[in-house]
Design a protein around this motif. Sequence first.
Motif, short mmCIF file in Angstrom:
data_model
loop_
_atom_site.label_atom_id
_atom_site.label_comp_id
_atom_site.label_asym_id
_atom_site.label_seq_id
_atom_site.Cartn_x
_atom_site.Cartn_y
_atom_site.Cartn_z
N THR A 1 8.36 10.46 9.60
CA THR A 1 8.75 11.84 9.93
C THR A 1 7.84 12.42 11.01
O THR A 1 8.28 13.22 11.83
CB THR A 1 8.71 12.74 8.68
N VAL A 2 6.57 12.01 11.01
CA VAL A 2 5.67 12.45 12.09
C VAL A 2 6.15 11.91 13.42
O VAL A 2 6.26 12.63 14.42
CB VAL A 2 4.22 11.98 11.81
N THR B 1 4.48 5.65 4.50
CA THR B 1 5.45 5.23 5.51
C THR B 1 6.51 6.29 5.73
O THR B 1 6.95 6.50 6.86
CB THR B 1 6.11 3.90 5.11
N VAL B 2 6.93 6.97 4.66
CA VAL B 2 7.89 8.06 4.84
C VAL B 2 7.27 9.16 5.70
O VAL B 2 7.89 9.69 6.62
CB VAL B 2 8.34 8.63 3.47
N VAL C 1 0.65 14.20 -3.29
CA VAL C 1 2.06 14.33 -2.88
C VAL C 1 2.91 13.37 -3.69
O VAL C 1 2.52 12.24 -3.97
CB VAL C 1 2.21 14.02 -1.37
N SER C 2 4.10 13.82 -4.07
CA SER C 2 5.07 12.95 -4.74
C SER C 2 6.47 13.30 -4.23
O SER C 2 6.68 14.37 -3.66
CB SER C 2 5.01 13.12 -6.26
N GLU C 3 7.37 12.38 -4.41
CA GLU C 3 8.78 12.55 -4.02
C GLU C 3 8.94 12.96 -2.55
O GLU C 3 9.68 13.90 -2.25
CB GLU C 3 9.47 13.59 -4.92
N PRO C 4 8.27 12.30 -1.63
CA PRO C 4 8.48 12.67 -0.21
C PRO C 4 9.89 12.33 0.23
O PRO C 4 10.43 11.26 -0.10
CB PRO C 4 7.44 11.80 0.51
N SER D 1 -2.18 1.96 11.51
CA SER D 1 -1.69 0.92 10.62
C SER D 1 -0.49 1.42 9.82
O SER D 1 0.42 0.67 9.51
CB SER D 1 -2.80 0.45 9.67
N VAL D 2 -0.51 2.69 9.46
CA VAL D 2 0.62 3.25 8.72
C VAL D 2 1.87 3.31 9.61
O VAL D 2 2.98 3.03 9.16
CB VAL D 2 0.27 4.65 8.17
N ARG D 3 1.68 3.68 10.89
CA ARG D 3 2.82 3.69 11.81
C ARG D 3 3.40 2.29 11.97
O ARG D 3 4.61 2.10 12.01
CB ARG D 3 2.40 4.24 13.17
#
Length: 321
Positions: free
Chosen positions: A150-151, A145-146, A205-208, A102-104
Motif C-alpha cells: 500500500t505504501v 507485505t500488505v 496492528v491486526s487485520e490489515p 527487504s519488505v518491499r
Amino acid sequence: MTTDTPGRLLQLLSLLQTPREWPGGELAERLGVSRRTVRRDVDRLRELGYPVQATMGADGGYRLVAGKAMPPLVLDDEEAVAIAVGLRAGAGHAVAGVDEASVRALAKLEQVLPGRLRHRVSTLQAATTPLTSGDGASIAPETLTVMASTVAGRERLRFAYRAGDGSDSRRLTEPYRLVSTGRRWYLVAYDLDRDDWRTFRVDRVSEPFATGARFAPRELPTGSAAEYLRQSIQRRQDSYAYEVEFTGSVDFVASRVPAWAGRPEPLEAGGCVLRGTSGGPMEWLAVRLAMVGCDFVVREPGELVRCVRELGGRLSRAGGG
C-alpha cells in the motif's frame, strides 16, 4: 528444438545466471539451436540490459557479469521459495540491517508467486521456529507485505489497532513509510479519521486491508519518516533525552546507529556527539551504544550512565575481568 524466441531467451537467461562460464557449443546443445542463434540471443539479452560477457577461444564462452543496473532475475521454483522464506524470516523481526527494502522485495516476490509456491513457502515457515534474541516484537510477514504494497501503490490502508493502554480502534490511513528502529517496525501514515499524521507500532496492528482506493501523497511535516518517528517518540511521556560523546568520526558513528537515534554532530576536539530521544528500555539503548564500535561517554541522563556502568561491569565479570 526450442522455436519460441521469448521462451528460449528466458531459458538462456536462466542458464547464464548460474555462476559459471558457458561454452557456446554447450548452450547451443542445451537450447537445441545453432551457435549463430545463441549469438543473436545473447545480443538480444544485452539490448535488454543484461551484461553478458563473451570470451574468445576455440569454442567461445558466455557468462553474466555485474552491470551498472539490476535487470530482472529469472528464478526457478526452489530459488523463489528459498528467497521468500529468507525474506519472511527476516521481516518478522525488526533486526538491524533488515529494513523497508527487504519488505518491499518480499511484497513484490509474493505478488507474483504461483499458488503452489506460495503454499510451499507458508508450509515451510509454519513448520519452523526462528531462534531470536527475544528483544523485538514478532510480526506476521503478511502484515508487513500488505503495508509495503500500500505504501508503494499509494493505496489507503485499513487495520485494527491496539494502543499502548490496551484500547482498540479501527484506522483508515494513507500509509507513507515503514520504518525499522532495529527492535520494532513502525508505520508512518496520515490518519484520515483524526485528520493528522500518526505513527503506529506494527506489532500492534491486526487485520490489515488494502482498500484499493488511491490517494495523492501528502507532504510530511518533517523531512523524513525516520525524523518524524523520532520526534513522535520524543513527545511521548515515557521518553527520555540522551547525549553521548563518541571518539569515532561523524560518518563512522552515523553508519552504526539507526536513523531514529538522531544525526551525530562533530566536536571541535575530535569525535562527535549524538543527541536524541528514545522511548525504549535504557538497557537496549546501552547495548546499542556499545555496539557502535568505538569509545563513548554518556553525558545524560544519569539513569543511562548507571545503566551503562552496570552493563560494563556485567560484561567484565562475564569475561573473567
